[in-house]
Design an enzyme around this catalytic site. Sequence first.
Site, PDB file in Angstrom:
ATOM      1  N   LYS A  13     -19.869  14.280  42.717  1.00 51.46           N
ATOM      2  CA  LYS A  13     -19.521  15.156  43.745  1.00 51.46           C
ATOM      3  C   LYS A  13     -19.214  16.482  43.024  1.00 51.46           C
ATOM      4  O   LYS A  13     -19.772  17.380  43.199  1.00 51.46           O
ATOM      5  CB  LYS A  13     -18.208  14.738  44.714  1.00 51.46           C
ATOM      6  CG  LYS A  13     -18.795  13.604  45.683  1.00 51.46           C
ATOM      7  CD  LYS A  13     -17.741  12.927  46.404  1.00 51.46           C
ATOM      8  CE  LYS A  13     -16.380  12.398  45.907  1.00 51.46           C
ATOM      9  NZ  LYS A  13     -16.631  11.322  45.024  1.00 51.46           N
ATOM     10  N   ARG A  88     -11.089  12.121  53.492  1.00 49.72           N
ATOM     11  CA  ARG A  88     -11.115  10.865  52.946  1.00 49.72           C
ATOM     12  C   ARG A  88     -10.547   9.771  53.895  1.00 49.72           C
ATOM     13  O   ARG A  88     -10.789   8.555  53.468  1.00 49.72           O
ATOM     14  CB  ARG A  88     -10.628  10.883  51.678  1.00 49.72           C
ATOM     15  CG  ARG A  88     -11.144  10.546  50.458  1.00 49.72           C
ATOM     16  CD  ARG A  88     -10.024  10.795  49.336  1.00 49.72           C
ATOM     17  NE  ARG A  88     -10.352  10.451  48.442  1.00 49.72           N
ATOM     18  CZ  ARG A  88     -10.945  11.201  47.253  1.00 49.72           C
ATOM     19  NH1 ARG A  88     -11.198  12.392  47.153  1.00 49.72           N
ATOM     20  NH2 ARG A  88     -11.285  10.603  45.976  1.00 49.72           N
ATOM     21  N   ARG A 122     -16.540   8.653  31.651  1.00 47.40           N
ATOM     22  CA  ARG A 122     -16.359  10.129  32.009  1.00 47.40           C
ATOM     23  C   ARG A 122     -15.277  10.720  31.103  1.00 47.40           C
ATOM     24  O   ARG A 122     -14.210  10.027  30.762  1.00 47.40           O
ATOM     25  CB  ARG A 122     -15.731  10.330  33.529  1.00 47.40           C
ATOM     26  CG  ARG A 122     -15.317  11.929  33.717  1.00 47.40           C
ATOM     27  CD  ARG A 122     -15.218  11.915  35.188  1.00 47.40           C
ATOM     28  NE  ARG A 122     -14.200  11.347  35.998  1.00 47.40           N
ATOM     29  CZ  ARG A 122     -14.161  11.163  37.354  1.00 47.40           C
ATOM     30  NH1 ARG A 122     -14.893  12.040  37.849  1.00 47.40           N
ATOM     31  NH2 ARG A 122     -13.253  10.247  37.740  1.00 47.40           N
ATOM     32  N   ARG A 160      -9.449  10.912  32.105  1.00 51.70           N
ATOM     33  CA  ARG A 160      -8.510  10.871  33.255  1.00 51.70           C
ATOM     34  C   ARG A 160      -7.609   9.437  33.249  1.00 51.70           C
ATOM     35  O   ARG A 160      -8.269   8.410  33.124  1.00 51.70           O
ATOM     36  CB  ARG A 160      -9.100  11.133  34.617  1.00 51.70           C
ATOM     37  CG  ARG A 160      -9.169  12.618  34.973  1.00 51.70           C
ATOM     38  CD  ARG A 160     -10.359  12.719  36.111  1.00 51.70           C
ATOM     39  NE  ARG A 160     -10.074  12.018  37.367  1.00 51.70           N
ATOM     40  CZ  ARG A 160     -10.795  12.305  38.316  1.00 51.70           C
ATOM     41  NH1 ARG A 160     -11.580  13.093  38.578  1.00 51.70           N
ATOM     42  NH2 ARG A 160     -10.430  11.415  39.753  1.00 51.70           N
ATOM     43  N   ARG A 171      -9.870   2.328  43.412  1.00 55.36           N
ATOM     44  CA  ARG A 171     -10.241   3.524  44.274  1.00 55.36           C
ATOM     45  C   ARG A 171     -11.620   3.126  45.182  1.00 55.36           C
ATOM     46  O   ARG A 171     -11.962   3.585  45.867  1.00 55.36           O
ATOM     47  CB  ARG A 171     -10.736   4.644  43.142  1.00 55.36           C
ATOM     48  CG  ARG A 171      -9.579   5.234  42.405  1.00 55.36           C
ATOM     49  CD  ARG A 171      -9.757   5.976  41.249  1.00 55.36           C
ATOM     50  NE  ARG A 171     -10.776   7.278  41.382  1.00 55.36           N
ATOM     51  CZ  ARG A 171     -11.442   7.453  40.290  1.00 55.36           C
ATOM     52  NH1 ARG A 171     -11.126   6.917  39.127  1.00 55.36           N
ATOM     53  NH2 ARG A 171     -12.440   8.674  40.176  1.00 55.36           N
TER      54      ARG A 171
HETATM   55  P1  AP5 Z   1     -18.333  13.315  38.893  1.00 58.07           P
HETATM   56  O1  AP5 Z   1     -18.836  14.496  39.025  1.00 58.07           O
HETATM   57  O2  AP5 Z   1     -16.940  13.292  38.231  1.00 58.07           O
HETATM   58  O3  AP5 Z   1     -18.024  12.354  40.220  1.00 58.07           O
HETATM   59  P2  AP5 Z   1     -16.986  12.485  41.368  1.00 58.07           P
HETATM   60  O4  AP5 Z   1     -17.820  11.964  42.669  1.00 58.07           O
HETATM   61  O5  AP5 Z   1     -16.732  14.071  41.416  1.00 58.07           O
HETATM   62  O6  AP5 Z   1     -15.897  11.465  40.871  1.00 58.07           O
HETATM   63  P3  AP5 Z   1     -14.358  11.695  41.192  1.00 58.07           P
HETATM   64  O7  AP5 Z   1     -13.773  10.372  40.533  1.00 58.07           O
HETATM   65  O8  AP5 Z   1     -13.712  13.131  40.784  1.00 58.07           O
HETATM   66  O9  AP5 Z   1     -14.107  11.546  42.663  1.00 58.07           O
HETATM   67  P4  AP5 Z   1     -13.035  10.784  43.416  1.00 58.07           P
HETATM   68  O10 AP5 Z   1     -13.601  11.059  44.639  1.00 58.07           O
HETATM   69  O11 AP5 Z   1     -12.446   9.534  42.774  1.00 58.07           O
HETATM   70  O12 AP5 Z   1     -11.783  11.692  42.731  1.00 58.07           O
HETATM   71  P5  AP5 Z   1     -10.896  12.993  43.194  1.00 58.07           P
HETATM   72  O13 AP5 Z   1     -10.710  13.734  41.928  1.00 58.07           O
HETATM   73  O14 AP5 Z   1     -11.722  13.493  44.502  1.00 58.07           O
HETATM   74  O15 AP5 Z   1     -19.031  12.398  37.967  1.00 58.07           O
HETATM   75  C1  AP5 Z   1     -18.699  11.542  37.423  1.00 58.07           C
HETATM   76  C2  AP5 Z   1     -19.066  11.055  36.004  1.00 58.07           C
HETATM   77  O16 AP5 Z   1     -20.502  10.784  36.001  1.00 58.07           O
HETATM   78  C3  AP5 Z   1     -19.084  12.341  34.973  1.00 58.07           C
HETATM   79  O17 AP5 Z   1     -18.597  11.501  33.705  1.00 58.07           O
HETATM   80  C4  AP5 Z   1     -20.436  12.973  35.311  1.00 58.07           C
HETATM   81  O18 AP5 Z   1     -20.622  13.625  33.822  1.00 58.07           O
HETATM   82  C5  AP5 Z   1     -21.294  11.700  35.211  1.00 58.07           C
HETATM   83  N1  AP5 Z   1     -22.366  11.966  36.182  1.00 58.07           N
HETATM   84  C6  AP5 Z   1     -22.174  12.933  37.279  1.00 58.07           C
HETATM   85  N2  AP5 Z   1     -23.412  12.959  37.938  1.00 58.07           N
HETATM   86  C7  AP5 Z   1     -24.430  12.261  36.868  1.00 58.07           C
HETATM   87  C8  AP5 Z   1     -25.941  12.230  36.854  1.00 58.07           C
HETATM   88  N3  AP5 Z   1     -26.619  12.474  37.841  1.00 58.07           N
HETATM   89  N4  AP5 Z   1     -26.461  11.263  36.050  1.00 58.07           N
HETATM   90  C9  AP5 Z   1     -25.473  10.742  35.041  1.00 58.07           C
HETATM   91  N5  AP5 Z   1     -24.151  11.136  35.061  1.00 58.07           N
HETATM   92  C10 AP5 Z   1     -23.876  11.968  36.108  1.00 58.07           C
HETATM   93  O19 AP5 Z   1      -9.672  12.307  43.649  1.00 58.07           O
HETATM   94  C11 AP5 Z   1      -8.826  11.904  42.742  1.00 58.07           C
HETATM   95  C12 AP5 Z   1      -7.633  11.358  43.607  1.00 58.07           C
HETATM   96  O20 AP5 Z   1      -6.876  12.232  44.177  1.00 58.07           O
HETATM   97  C13 AP5 Z   1      -7.987  10.220  44.579  1.00 58.07           C
HETATM   98  O21 AP5 Z   1      -7.898   8.884  43.935  1.00 58.07           O
HETATM   99  C14 AP5 Z   1      -6.667  10.221  45.331  1.00 58.07           C
HETATM  100  O22 AP5 Z   1      -5.542   9.720  44.798  1.00 58.07           O
HETATM  101  C15 AP5 Z   1      -6.306  12.035  45.445  1.00 58.07           C
HETATM  102  N6  AP5 Z   1      -7.182  12.576  46.588  1.00 58.07           N
HETATM  103  C16 AP5 Z   1      -8.002  13.610  46.588  1.00 58.07           C
HETATM  104  N7  AP5 Z   1      -8.720  13.983  47.670  1.00 58.07           N
HETATM  105  C17 AP5 Z   1      -7.762  13.182  48.466  1.00 58.07           C
HETATM  106  C18 AP5 Z   1      -7.476  13.203  49.939  1.00 58.07           C
HETATM  107  N8  AP5 Z   1      -8.755  13.722  50.679  1.00 58.07           N
HETATM  108  N9  AP5 Z   1      -6.769  12.513  50.271  1.00 58.07           N
HETATM  109  C19 AP5 Z   1      -5.948  11.704  49.895  1.00 58.07           C
HETATM  110  N10 AP5 Z   1      -5.869  11.680  48.541  1.00 58.07           N
HETATM  111  C20 AP5 Z   1      -6.795  12.238  48.014  1.00 58.07           C
END
Ligand code: AP5
Length: 214
Positions: A13, A88, A122, A160, A171
């Site tokens: 994402k 979420r 990552r 991270r 997660r």
């Molecule tokens: P990446 O782009 O980082 O993936 P992502 O989907 O953004 O992953 P996140 O882990 O950031 O999502 P998340 O939803 O778990 O965490 P968030 O930060 O929102 O890609 C991942 C890896 O793959 C990277 O190394 C990248 O280089 C590689 N990659 C990407 N695309 C690729 C491709 N096509 N081919 C090959 N490699 C590729 O949230 C973190 C925490 O915050 C949550 O766990 C929660 O505790 C809190 N939080 C956030 N939002 C909320 C909410 N709305 N409500 C409650 N708690 C929340």
Amino acid sequence: MKLIFLGPPGSGKGTLAARAVDILKVPHISTGAIFRSAIAAGTFLGHRVKAIIDAGHLVNDSITISLVKDRLAQADTQKGYILDGFPRTMPQAKALAGFSTVDKVVDLTLSDPLVLERLGGRRVCRNCGVNYHRVFNPPKKVSDQGSAICDICGGEVYTRDDDREEAIRERIEVYREQTAPLIDYYRERGLLVEVDARPGVDQVVENFRKAVGV
Ligand code: AP5
């Protein structure tokens, strides 16, 4: 255009959003990134959420909803936005419907083994937040001390705290229980488009452009 990026942790994402903002010229709003900045800055919010995030759990709905509501009230969101990681939970989705319309919900689809592979490798820039991957997209620059640094800003590249295997599994479980039901919620409202997140980043961007029509 007002877009939501759904999809399991690690489905890409943030990586896709970084490319889509150049196409759409709208801000990228990531709740995860907002929480991580608050933790890095040592704010009251950061102290409240650090342990929750490191364990792979969700921050409570009322904190998250009011944060997003305030952010969407800012002028730069008038022409649209990409909401990455929000909503979420069902209460978050229902709250959002009360303060904003949405044009499309992009569901990035990726299997659990690929999620584990991507999150396990990552690396993130501590300064500008750009994502790398140890195998698929390693940083090209190295500091004088021999450690990897960000290609864009030269910042420290780190793993991270919630990318430990135990937290990743938690997660995925939380995603399945609390976030996956939103797929049907948005499908029933005619807003859902699916994007296959398995190919490389350039192809995922193409899949996204086709799905959204941009
Ligand atoms: P990446 O782009 O980082 O993936 P992502 O989907 O953004 O992953 P996140 O882990 O950031 O999502 P998340 O939803 O778990 O965490 P968030 O930060 O929102 O890609 C991942 C890896 O793959 C990277 O190394 C990248 O280089 C590689 N990659 C990407 N695309 C690729 C491709 N096509 N081919 C090959 N490699 C590729 O949230 C973190 C925490 O915050 C949550 O766990 C929660 O505790 C809190 N939080 C956030 N939002 C909320 C909410 N709305 N409500 C409650 N708690 C929340």
